[in-house]
Design an enzyme around this catalytic site. Sequence first.
Site, PDB file in Angstrom:
ATOM      1  N   LYS A  93       0.836  -1.193   0.000  1.00  0.00           N
ATOM      2  CA  LYS A  93       0.000   0.000   0.000  1.00  0.00           C
ATOM      3  C   LYS A  93       0.876   1.250   0.000  1.00  0.00           C
ATOM      4  CE  LYS A  93      -4.003   1.917   2.508  1.00  0.00           C
ATOM      5  NZ  LYS A  93      -4.880   1.749   3.702  1.00  0.00           N
ATOM      6  N   SER A 170      -9.752   1.768   2.884  1.00  0.00           N
ATOM      7  CA  SER A 170      -8.896   2.550   2.018  1.00  0.00           C
ATOM      8  C   SER A 170      -7.868   1.731   1.248  1.00  0.00           C
ATOM      9  CB  SER A 170      -8.164   3.603   2.852  1.00  0.00           C
ATOM     10  OG  SER A 170      -7.331   2.976   3.820  1.00  0.00           O
ATOM     11  N   SER A 194     -10.171  -0.784   6.970  1.00  0.00           N
ATOM     12  CA  SER A 194      -9.623  -0.454   5.658  1.00  0.00           C
ATOM     13  C   SER A 194      -8.978  -1.620   4.934  1.00  0.00           C
ATOM     14  CB  SER A 194      -8.596   0.686   5.787  1.00  0.00           C
ATOM     15  OG  SER A 194      -9.232   1.874   6.175  1.00  0.00           O
TER      16      SER A 194
END
Length: 533
Positions: A93, A170, A194
């Site tokens: 990420k 996210s 997330s």
Amino acid sequence: MLFGSQHPAVVNLFHLPRPLGNHDGRNDALSGEKIYKCKGRVLQEPTKLATLVCLIAGSAAERLQSFCLPRRNAAKTTTAPADANTKFRLAVKDNIATIGLPTQCASGVLGAHPSPFEATIVKQLRARGAHVVGKTNMDEFGMGSHSMNSVHGPVLNPLSADEQLSAGGSSGGSAVAVQLGDADIALGTDTGGSVRLPAAYTGVVGYKPSYGLLSRFGVVPYANSLDTVGILAKDASAIKDMVFKTGLHMQHDTNDPTSLTPQTRKRCNQATPAQLAPLSNVTIGIPAEYNIEELEPAVRAAWAATAAKLEAHGARIVSVSLPSTKEALCAYYVLAPAEASSNLAKYDGVRYGVRSGNGDAAGDTLYSESRGSGFGEEVRRRILLGTYSLSSEAIDNYFIQAQKVRRRVQQDFDKVFDLENPLYEPRQYDLSEMSADLELADKRGPAQVDFLLCPTAPSFPPTLRDLETKSSVDAYTNDVFTVPASLAGLPAVNVPVWPEENRLPVGMQLIAQYWDDQRLLSMAAKLQEVMSS
């Protein structure tokens, strides 16, 4: 009845102020074309962006093939050959620091920020045979539930070809990278769901560990007391083997003050069993408060069918009560923005971040222009909310009260689990606090469970078009099932269930007592096996 009465969802959060000014073209990636710079080259690419925002390609000297590369071109890219020690491909990420790749948290304020060091978790996985294939798109600074708040544009759900669906957030890019086969394992971060929410929307396994189990050093913080590094894969067994068979769960990081010490890890290990008992000896709780009115009927049906199938294979299914669930979401959206407003104060164009060409002390302002143009709308909204909740006039009514709710949420979980929380002294169950509708297992109180089973999200992934017309509060309510475990610091995992009558998966969430991660992942693997039989 386990799935009979329905509870009202928590929808009366608060109306957040909309920041003044426009978005400064930050979301103009939704139409037209945009120019990106990379390694001195200017690349003009169509802006239909998906998963990987940075890919490793060519030789070690040519580290970046493209910045913000579209999915269809990424398929044509030749990635760097893995060496003999490579065991799996890893996607990271964009808020986790990696050497040789930008770490910009999908934000314009960081530009193409080069990482001066590498996150501990990335180092640890490289040592276990990981080959990093790239960085993944996300919501800016981890703030969002649909991976739409990104300077690169939204992440698209690959499970729908006819309409653009949310990939969840996210960590949407990490989930899609696993679903598409771009990576075997992907790293995300989970603050209030997330990792689990995008895993539910894209049909992969998403694991949030116990708080303090995996190192956060090198992770750009959103909310320090809630952030955890999460792992996504297609198979729960792969995550379990990587974390526990390699001893990753016992590694303390001296650089991370939230990483549990070796002595605490040893004590927690002694307090929690490592092996999952046969399903006939496993008790699974169905939280009554999670059966909300807004739960889509197909999701409720999948939840009931999953519980019924586990019961048919020998598991004991009981109803439990988590009364503080109704206040958990409100508490989260006070605490997380409060910590974010402090953490993001350093992005001012002076210490960190891209410096705006305007302002710069003109009219007694130094960095308001940099922060206003660099941050996206959702980040600015949460900074304002967090700053207000920490103000002298609001801290007692909001922040302190939210902390009290957080403690009650954790105590509710401790009451329903059969295992004691190894971080606290055992606490007697107070029958006066029990719901009148809850059945007693014996004279000591209601049944206690090994795991909790509930949906990960109350609905199927919405379309991007619908999301553009909804308010931020509508997006916040999507976290209603994932936030409680985050507030309590408990391990949780999303397991995809594929109903025959629906083309999209339903995410089922398993929650366990603190540090019972190994049995949780074993149970997730067992659930995958049961639902595929």
